[in-house]
Write a protein that holds these residues in place. Sequence first.
Motif, PDB file in Angstrom:
ATOM      1  N   GLU A 174       0.828  -1.197   0.000  1.00 46.06           N
ATOM      2  CA  GLU A 174       0.000   0.000   0.000  1.00 46.06           C
ATOM      3  C   GLU A 174       0.873   1.261   0.000  1.00 46.06           C
ATOM      4  OE1 GLU A 174      -2.829   0.029   3.149  1.00 46.06           O
ATOM      5  OE2 GLU A 174      -3.760  -1.872   2.558  1.00 46.06           O
ATOM      6  N   HIS A 175       1.917   1.255   0.811  1.00 43.76           N
ATOM      7  CA  HIS A 175       2.834   2.395   0.880  1.00 43.76           C
ATOM      8  C   HIS A 175       3.476   2.640  -0.489  1.00 43.76           C
ATOM      9  CE1 HIS A 175       5.957   4.636   3.503  1.00 43.76           C
ATOM     10  NE2 HIS A 175       6.181   4.958   2.237  1.00 43.76           N
ATOM     11  N   LEU A 176       3.980   1.569  -1.112  1.00 48.58           N
ATOM     12  CA  LEU A 176       4.645   1.706  -2.407  1.00 48.58           C
ATOM     13  C   LEU A 176       3.666   2.128  -3.503  1.00 48.58           C
ATOM     14  CD1 LEU A 176       7.022  -1.372  -2.230  1.00 48.58           C
ATOM     15  CD2 LEU A 176       7.736   1.014  -2.507  1.00 48.58           C
ATOM     16  N   THR A 177       2.457   1.628  -3.446  1.00 44.71           N
ATOM     17  CA  THR A 177       1.467   1.995  -4.456  1.00 44.71           C
ATOM     18  C   THR A 177       1.233   3.499  -4.463  1.00 44.71           C
ATOM     19  OG1 THR A 177       0.369  -0.165  -4.349  1.00 44.71           O
ATOM     20  CG2 THR A 177      -0.935   1.694  -5.178  1.00 44.71           C
ATOM     21  N   GLY A 178       1.086   4.081  -3.284  1.00 46.62           N
ATOM     22  CA  GLY A 178       0.897   5.521  -3.209  1.00 46.62           C
ATOM     23  C   GLY A 178       2.114   6.305  -3.659  1.00 46.62           C
ATOM     24  N   ALA A 179       3.289   5.865  -3.213  1.00 50.17           N
ATOM     25  CA  ALA A 179       4.518   6.610  -3.514  1.00 50.17           C
ATOM     26  C   ALA A 179       4.898   6.524  -4.986  1.00 50.17           C
ATOM     27  CB  ALA A 179       5.655   6.084  -2.645  1.00 50.17           C
ATOM     28  N   LEU A 180       4.813   5.340  -5.580  1.00 45.77           N
ATOM     29  CA  LEU A 180       5.277   5.160  -6.960  1.00 45.77           C
ATOM     30  C   LEU A 180       4.347   5.822  -7.969  1.00 45.77           C
ATOM     31  CD1 LEU A 180       6.427   1.430  -6.695  1.00 45.77           C
ATOM     32  CD2 LEU A 180       7.889   3.467  -6.758  1.00 45.77           C
ATOM     33  N   THR A 181       3.049   5.735  -7.748  1.00 47.76           N
ATOM     34  CA  THR A 181       2.124   6.382  -8.683  1.00 47.76           C
ATOM     35  C   THR A 181       2.197   7.906  -8.569  1.00 47.76           C
ATOM     36  OG1 THR A 181       0.336   6.062  -7.072  1.00 47.76           O
ATOM     37  CG2 THR A 181       0.538   4.439  -8.838  1.00 47.76           C
ATOM     38  N   LYS A 182       2.606   8.404  -7.421  1.00 48.66           N
ATOM     39  CA  LYS A 182       2.810   9.846  -7.268  1.00 48.66           C
ATOM     40  C   LYS A 182       4.034  10.291  -8.050  1.00 48.66           C
ATOM     41  CE  LYS A 182       3.275  13.491  -3.782  1.00 48.66           C
ATOM     42  NZ  LYS A 182       3.346  13.787  -2.320  1.00 48.66           N
ATOM     43  N   LEU A 183       5.082   9.459  -8.064  1.00 47.11           N
ATOM     44  CA  LEU A 183       6.303   9.801  -8.795  1.00 47.11           C
ATOM     45  C   LEU A 183       6.072   9.814 -10.302  1.00 47.11           C
ATOM     46  CD1 LEU A 183       9.021   7.753  -6.843  1.00 47.11           C
ATOM     47  CD2 LEU A 183       8.756  10.246  -6.899  1.00 47.11           C
ATOM     48  N   LEU A 184       5.214   8.924 -10.780  1.00 48.84           N
ATOM     49  CA  LEU A 184       4.948   8.830 -12.218  1.00 48.84           C
ATOM     50  C   LEU A 184       3.436   8.896 -12.434  1.00 48.84           C
ATOM     51  CD1 LEU A 184       5.970   8.436 -15.096  1.00 48.84           C
ATOM     52  CD2 LEU A 184       5.992   5.960 -14.697  1.00 48.84           C
ATOM     53  N   PRO A 185       2.884  10.092 -12.561  1.00 49.55           N
ATOM     54  CA  PRO A 185       1.436  10.235 -12.749  1.00 49.55           C
ATOM     55  C   PRO A 185       0.955   9.455 -13.972  1.00 49.55           C
ATOM     56  CG  PRO A 185       2.434  12.353 -12.232  1.00 49.55           C
ATOM     57  CD  PRO A 185       3.571  11.391 -12.467  1.00 49.55           C
ATOM     58  N   GLY A 186      -0.177   8.802 -13.816  1.00 44.82           N
ATOM     59  CA  GLY A 186      -0.727   7.996 -14.901  1.00 44.82           C
ATOM     60  C   GLY A 186      -0.298   6.552 -14.869  1.00 44.82           C
ATOM     61  N   SER A 187       0.660   6.237 -14.001  1.00 48.12           N
ATOM     62  CA  SER A 187       1.109   4.853 -13.875  1.00 48.12           C
ATOM     63  C   SER A 187       0.183   4.078 -12.957  1.00 48.12           C
ATOM     64  CB  SER A 187       2.537   4.802 -13.334  1.00 48.12           C
ATOM     65  OG  SER A 187       2.616   5.341 -12.017  1.00 48.12           O
ATOM     66  N   VAL A 188       0.268   2.756 -13.035  1.00 48.35           N
ATOM     67  CA  VAL A 188      -0.542   1.873 -12.191  1.00 48.35           C
ATOM     68  C   VAL A 188       0.377   0.852 -11.538  1.00 48.35           C
ATOM     69  CG1 VAL A 188      -2.626   2.158 -13.584  1.00 48.35           C
ATOM     70  CG2 VAL A 188      -1.026   0.315 -14.124  1.00 48.35           C
ATOM     71  N   VAL A 189      -0.145   0.169 -10.539  1.00 46.60           N
ATOM     72  CA  VAL A 189       0.643  -0.813  -9.810  1.00 46.60           C
ATOM     73  C   VAL A 189       0.004  -2.190  -9.928  1.00 46.60           C
ATOM     74  CG1 VAL A 189       1.420  -1.567  -7.511  1.00 46.60           C
ATOM     75  CG2 VAL A 189       1.598   0.849  -8.171  1.00 46.60           C
ATOM     76  N   VAL A 190       0.827  -3.172 -10.258  1.00 45.41           N
ATOM     77  CA  VAL A 190       0.427  -4.576 -10.174  1.00 45.41           C
ATOM     78  C   VAL A 190       1.260  -5.191  -9.054  1.00 45.41           C
ATOM     79  CG1 VAL A 190       0.428  -6.825 -11.315  1.00 45.41           C
ATOM     80  CG2 VAL A 190      -0.258  -4.782 -12.586  1.00 45.41           C
ATOM     81  N   GLY A 191       0.621  -5.367  -7.908  1.00 56.41           N
ATOM     82  CA  GLY A 191       1.311  -5.904  -6.749  1.00 56.41           C
ATOM     83  C   GLY A 191       0.799  -7.281  -6.394  1.00 56.41           C
ATOM     84  N   GLU A 192       1.645  -8.065  -5.768  1.00 54.82           N
ATOM     85  CA  GLU A 192       1.268  -9.441  -5.429  1.00 54.82           C
ATOM     86  C   GLU A 192      -0.009  -9.489  -4.599  1.00 54.82           C
ATOM     87  OE1 GLU A 192       2.989 -13.513  -3.365  1.00 54.82           O
ATOM     88  OE2 GLU A 192       4.200 -11.684  -3.280  1.00 54.82           O
TER      89      GLU A 192
END
Length: 275
Positions: A56-74
């Motif tokens: 959850e922490h990484l999902t918020g941080a990474l999508t903020k760094l690259l707007p428009g990106s999405v996360v596929v997490g385990e």
Amino acid sequence: MIDEFLAGDLGAVEQAIRTAVADEVMPRYRQLAAHEIVEKKGPHDLVTTADRQAEEHLTGALTKLLPGSVVVGEEAVHADPAVLTALGGDAPVWIVDPVDGTRQFVHGDPGFATLVTLAHGEELLASWTYAPVFDQMAIARRGGGALLNGEPIHCGSPEPGAVLHVAVSHYDFTTDEEKRALSGLQVPGVEVRPCGSAGLEYLNVARGLLDAVAFTWENAWDHAAGLLLVGEAGGAHATLAGEPFRITGGNALPFTAARDEATVAHILGLLAAAG
């Protein structure tokens, strides 16, 4: 947008990973309470509060760094398999394994890592493999080589005639059919052992400390970071069909990643013979 992002300093991604691990994973290392550990599909397939909170922490941080990106997490995919469809979509995708080697983490073993890969259109663009207990951060960028704690790493090639050391899918996670396929590696000149954290085994190959891996499963979050890392360190990989591994799935299994093309060909030949 993605090209501009990759051309910039990716240090913010590394910092986001370090922060998530420092905040959500390491405070729970060797401190997990019983209620913070849950079985997913069986006693060997575990998830912890650390996995969920770090993702959850990484999902918020990474999508903020690259707007428009999405996360596929385990963990997101475990909750909703439809999340996987993003791997074949148009948006840049962060592929995240918050704690690769959860079983090791649960048992207080230091052999776990956090894996993050940036992909677009199924192409792997950059990856981060972070082993916090060992203070190791391995980074690969497509066409830019592989680094461990800022220093270049290279697979090299096995010594001619030397015994090949290969890590394979852990027997606790394999079916009888998969065990039969991997049995092809039980030959003179090859020494096989069950793998630990997949991400750390890929790092071992990239550093030339392990000759190859052979895996029977294809979850993108387990393999994406390591495959790019090995490739940028000069290694190679292929599926049983002799094709590149596809993060969207449907691969001919088992597949292997190794220090060089010759080792890949040798391992695939042994696996094919067993099938």
